[in-house]
Design an enzyme around this catalytic site. Structure first.
Site, mmCIF file in Angstrom:
data_model
loop_
_atom_site.group_PDB
_atom_site.id
_atom_site.type_symbol
_atom_site.label_atom_id
_atom_site.label_comp_id
_atom_site.label_asym_id
_atom_site.label_seq_id
_atom_site.Cartn_x
_atom_site.Cartn_y
_atom_site.Cartn_z
ATOM 1 N N SER A 36 14.716 -12.751 -0.698
ATOM 2 C CA SER A 36 14.622 -11.349 -0.301
ATOM 3 C C SER A 36 14.442 -11.191 1.207
ATOM 4 C CB SER A 36 13.429 -10.687 -0.999
ATOM 5 O OG SER A 36 13.287 -9.358 -0.543
ATOM 6 N N ALA A 37 15.131 -10.187 1.759
ATOM 7 C CA ALA A 37 14.961 -9.849 3.173
ATOM 8 C C ALA A 37 13.542 -9.342 3.464
ATOM 9 C CB ALA A 37 15.996 -8.803 3.598
ATOM 10 N N ASP A 38 12.765 -9.042 2.414
ATOM 11 C CA ASP A 38 11.358 -8.665 2.640
ATOM 12 C C ASP A 38 10.628 -9.796 3.367
ATOM 13 O OD1 ASP A 38 12.008 -6.478 1.082
ATOM 14 O OD2 ASP A 38 10.704 -7.022 -0.610
ATOM 15 N N LYS A 89 20.265 1.416 -2.816
ATOM 16 C CA LYS A 89 19.138 0.538 -2.496
ATOM 17 C C LYS A 89 19.343 0.030 -1.073
ATOM 18 C CE LYS A 89 17.129 -3.910 -3.724
ATOM 19 N NZ LYS A 89 17.272 -5.103 -4.584
ATOM 20 N N VAL A 142 10.956 -2.839 0.572
ATOM 21 C CA VAL A 142 9.831 -3.218 1.436
ATOM 22 C C VAL A 142 10.346 -3.491 2.859
ATOM 23 C CG1 VAL A 142 8.120 -5.034 1.888
ATOM 24 C CG2 VAL A 142 8.376 -4.088 -0.431
ATOM 25 N N GLU A 148 6.933 3.076 -0.200
ATOM 26 C CA GLU A 148 8.386 2.847 -0.253
ATOM 27 C C GLU A 148 9.062 3.708 -1.324
ATOM 28 O OE1 GLU A 148 10.159 -0.170 -2.568
ATOM 29 O OE2 GLU A 148 8.291 -1.283 -2.848
ATOM 30 N N ASP A 198 19.380 -16.799 -2.761
ATOM 31 C CA ASP A 198 18.813 -15.460 -2.927
ATOM 32 C C ASP A 198 17.341 -15.436 -2.540
ATOM 33 O OD1 ASP A 198 18.190 -12.889 -3.534
ATOM 34 O OD2 ASP A 198 19.037 -12.907 -5.557
ATOM 35 N N LYS A 253 6.228 -10.479 -8.405
ATOM 36 C CA LYS A 253 6.390 -10.699 -9.841
ATOM 37 C C LYS A 253 6.822 -12.130 -10.108
ATOM 38 C CE LYS A 253 7.197 -6.317 -12.055
ATOM 39 N NZ LYS A 253 7.628 -5.228 -11.185
HETATM 40 N N1 PSU Z 1 9.168 -5.942 -7.011
HETATM 41 C C1 PSU Z 1 8.599 -5.094 -7.881
HETATM 42 N N2 PSU Z 1 8.983 -3.780 -7.867
HETATM 43 C C2 PSU Z 1 9.930 -3.311 -6.991
HETATM 44 C C3 PSU Z 1 10.517 -4.244 -6.071
HETATM 45 C C4 PSU Z 1 10.107 -5.539 -6.101
HETATM 46 O O1 PSU Z 1 7.749 -5.485 -8.646
HETATM 47 O O2 PSU Z 1 10.267 -2.129 -7.029
HETATM 48 C C5 PSU Z 1 11.532 -3.744 -5.071
HETATM 49 C C6 PSU Z 1 10.891 -3.540 -3.682
HETATM 50 O O3 PSU Z 1 11.450 -2.402 -3.087
HETATM 51 C C7 PSU Z 1 11.330 -4.790 -2.933
HETATM 52 C C8 PSU Z 1 12.706 -5.005 -3.512
HETATM 53 O O4 PSU Z 1 11.360 -4.628 -1.541
HETATM 54 O O5 PSU Z 1 12.561 -4.718 -4.894
HETATM 55 C C9 PSU Z 1 13.218 -6.409 -3.281
HETATM 56 O O6 PSU Z 1 14.578 -6.477 -3.612
HETATM 57 P P1 PSU Z 1 15.424 -7.792 -3.237
HETATM 58 O O7 PSU Z 1 14.869 -8.868 -4.112
HETATM 59 O O8 PSU Z 1 16.835 -7.431 -3.566
HETATM 60 O O9 PSU Z 1 15.217 -8.039 -1.768
HETATM 61 MN MN MN Z 2 18.289 -10.739 -3.149
#
Ligand code: PSU
Ligand code: MN
EC number: 4.2.1.70
Length: 312
Positions: free
Chosen positions: A150-152, A96, A116, A32, A148, A169
């Site tokens: 994540s869309a992941d 992003k 992701v 990614e 909140d 994390k």
């Molecule tokens: N966690 C990490 N390092 C990262 C990310 C998450 O330890 O770089 C990044 C990844 O690209 C993940 C994104 O898909 O953050 C998730 O963001 P959000 O929580 O806004 O969906």
């Molecule tokens: Mn988010």
């Protein structure tokens, strides 16, 4: 660079090397670009992006770094594009890009660093099954109020890509993240472990399904796919010599979360804010761990991709 034009008028650029590997049934590993632009500071991010590609090659697989380059969704970014995503004008950083942002960034002709979720979308469209990264997004602390998530996580429930990571994390609510994955029908396998790793730390106390080796992961993946399953997570603990004590990280995370709340950070800015705050809090140590586990994940993903391709 050759392009695919079969997506209803939207083309995805696929590097010649990736295209050739896919056509020949050779193992390919997606990487990614949000981790490059928003996950680590320069120059660690650039070194890391190139080191991950090398780790994949060392295992006989082909790396495919994914991003949107000047409005073109790209699988197999070249060195110049990777350089630009690592060292960017801070007034005009690559955006992003999660799943919802792909169309917008194509229309705007902008650079987009894929998360992701967005990396899974593009990898799957061109036929890449395995993807290595550091940590996936998850359910944030306080999600009961903020929503909140994540869309992941939703992407893993709908798009068939095997994501090799070090878990998530502890800036996230890890028990809730695993619950959400279970609801979405997403298997979470642990590499040589029955415990979900917490990114910097080897253990989180949360159970996952034990996976002994790459052929086992390949069999589980194929069975999951054959019976209609979508995404899957292979969680790999950080190398023990680089792991950081859990209690040490927790204090730093607590401070990062408080700062985010005080500053009213919300939306897509939350994760980059927490990652940057954590990097400052733990200084060099977290960056070293991050780099070590990302390289390890690239290596293991390549071995799994080879097993899926039926090599070895
Ligand atoms: N966690 C990490 N390092 C990262 C990310 C998450 O330890 O770089 C990044 C990844 O690209 C993940 C994104 O898909 O953050 C998730 O963001 P959000 O929580 O806004 O969906
Ligand atoms: Mn988010």
């Amino acid at each position: 660079m050759t392009s695919e034009h079969d997506r209803k008028g939207v083309s995805i650029a696929v590097s010649a090397e990736v295209q050739a590997a896919l056509a020949a049934g050779q193992p390919v590993v997606a990487l990614e670009s949000t981790v490059i632009t928003y996950g680590l500071p320069y120059p660690h991010n650039l070194e890391l992006a190139l080191a991950m590609e090398q780790e994949v090659r060392d295992q006989g697989a082909v790396p495919a770094t994914v991003g949107i380059v000047a409005g073109v969704p790209t699988v197999g970014m070249d060195a110049a594009a990777i350089q630009r995503f690592a060292q960017f004008d801070p007034h005009h950083p690559p955006l992003k890009v999660s799943r919802r942002d792909i169309g917008y960034v194509i229309a705007a002709g902008s650079d987009g660093a894929t998360t992701v979720a967005a990396t899974m979308v593009l990898a799957h469209l061109v036929g890449v099954q395995v993807f290595a990264t550091g940590g996936i997004g998850g359910v944030h602390h306080g999600a009961r109020e903020t929503w909140d998530v994540s869309a992941d996580l939703t992407e893993l429930g709908r798009t068939p890509v095997l994501v090799v990571c070090a878990g998530a994390k502890a800036i996230l609510d890890l028990p809730a993240t695993l619950e959400y994955l279970e609801t979405g029908g997403v298997p979470v396998l642990g590499w040589h472990t029955a415990e979900f790793p917490a990114f910097y730390s080897v253990s989180s106390g949360l159970p996952v399904a034990y996976a002994p080796d790459a052929p086992f992961v390949a069999r589980a993946w194929k069975a999951h796919r054959a019976l209609g399953g979508a995404g899957m997570v292979l969680a790999v603990p950080p190398p023990v010599e680089y792991a950081i004590d859990r209690t040490k990280v927790e204090a730093a995370i607590e401070r990062a979360l408080n700062r985010a709340a005080e500053e009213g950070i919300h939306g897509p800015a939350v994760t980059p804010f927490l990652l940057a705050a954590l990097a400052r809090e733990t200084e060099g140590e977290s960056v070293r761990t991050n780099v070590a586990l990302l390289r390890q994940n690239a290596r293991i993903a390549a071995q799994v991709a080879a097993a899926i391709a039926g090599i070895r």
